[in-house]
Design an enzyme around this catalytic site. Sequence first.
Site, mmCIF file in Angstrom:
data_model
loop_
_atom_site.group_PDB
_atom_site.id
_atom_site.type_symbol
_atom_site.label_atom_id
_atom_site.label_comp_id
_atom_site.label_asym_id
_atom_site.label_seq_id
_atom_site.Cartn_x
_atom_site.Cartn_y
_atom_site.Cartn_z
ATOM 1 N N GLY A 179 9.747 -29.451 32.671
ATOM 2 C CA GLY A 179 11.164 -29.652 32.971
ATOM 3 C C GLY A 179 12.103 -29.045 31.936
ATOM 4 N N HIS A 180 11.562 -28.513 30.839
ATOM 5 C CA HIS A 180 12.421 -28.006 29.750
ATOM 6 C C HIS A 180 11.889 -26.694 29.221
ATOM 7 C CE1 HIS A 180 14.691 -28.104 25.898
ATOM 8 N NE2 HIS A 180 15.519 -28.879 26.571
ATOM 9 N N PHE A 181 11.986 -25.658 29.816
ATOM 10 C CA PHE A 181 12.513 -25.343 31.143
ATOM 11 C C PHE A 181 11.423 -24.591 31.876
ATOM 12 C CE2 PHE A 181 16.100 -25.512 28.210
ATOM 13 C CZ PHE A 181 16.921 -26.426 28.821
ATOM 14 N N VAL B 270 10.839 -24.443 26.218
ATOM 15 C CA VAL B 270 11.386 -24.589 24.872
ATOM 16 C C VAL B 270 11.195 -26.045 24.438
ATOM 17 C CG1 VAL B 270 13.496 -24.487 23.480
ATOM 18 C CG2 VAL B 270 13.134 -22.806 25.295
#
Length: 157
Positions: free
Chosen positions: A58-60, A65
């Site tokens: 989810g990041h990203f 990252v």
Amino acid sequence: METVWECRDLFAKLPHRFPFLLVDRVLSLEHSKDPNSRVGNKIVALKNVSFNEPYFPGHFPELPVMPGVLQIEAMAQAVCLAFVRKGDPPMDYFIAAINSAKFRRMVVPGDTLILHGEIIKDRGSMLLVRTEARVKDVVVAEAEILAKVTPQSLRKP
């Protein structure tokens, strides 16, 4: 650098567990010469950043990252280990304040974070620590962190 504590050794020193234990090993630990103060205690620890970290989907998705807040947490966990002295009871550590945080470059899967920390003020249950994270000798993040330290025996149910 020779390893001082492996990951399994950290379980007796930090209350964190998967997925929130963000230190894989301690590479060096230097204690102050003053037995009544932790000021000057220094630590170097390691965090391997794997593509399998639970936050990367989810990041990203297109540009994985490591979140800055988790970089701060990794630095805080590492430097709290510099607080530990032989014979101390198990402790809990809480971030009370973050000062002068800077993120200088992205931390991505495959990076090895080398976490440096030093205790610069010791007020018993409150510590002011200077921390930085490096990848290949390049500073990627830094901060001063105020930490609250309490024995686990004082936890309220």
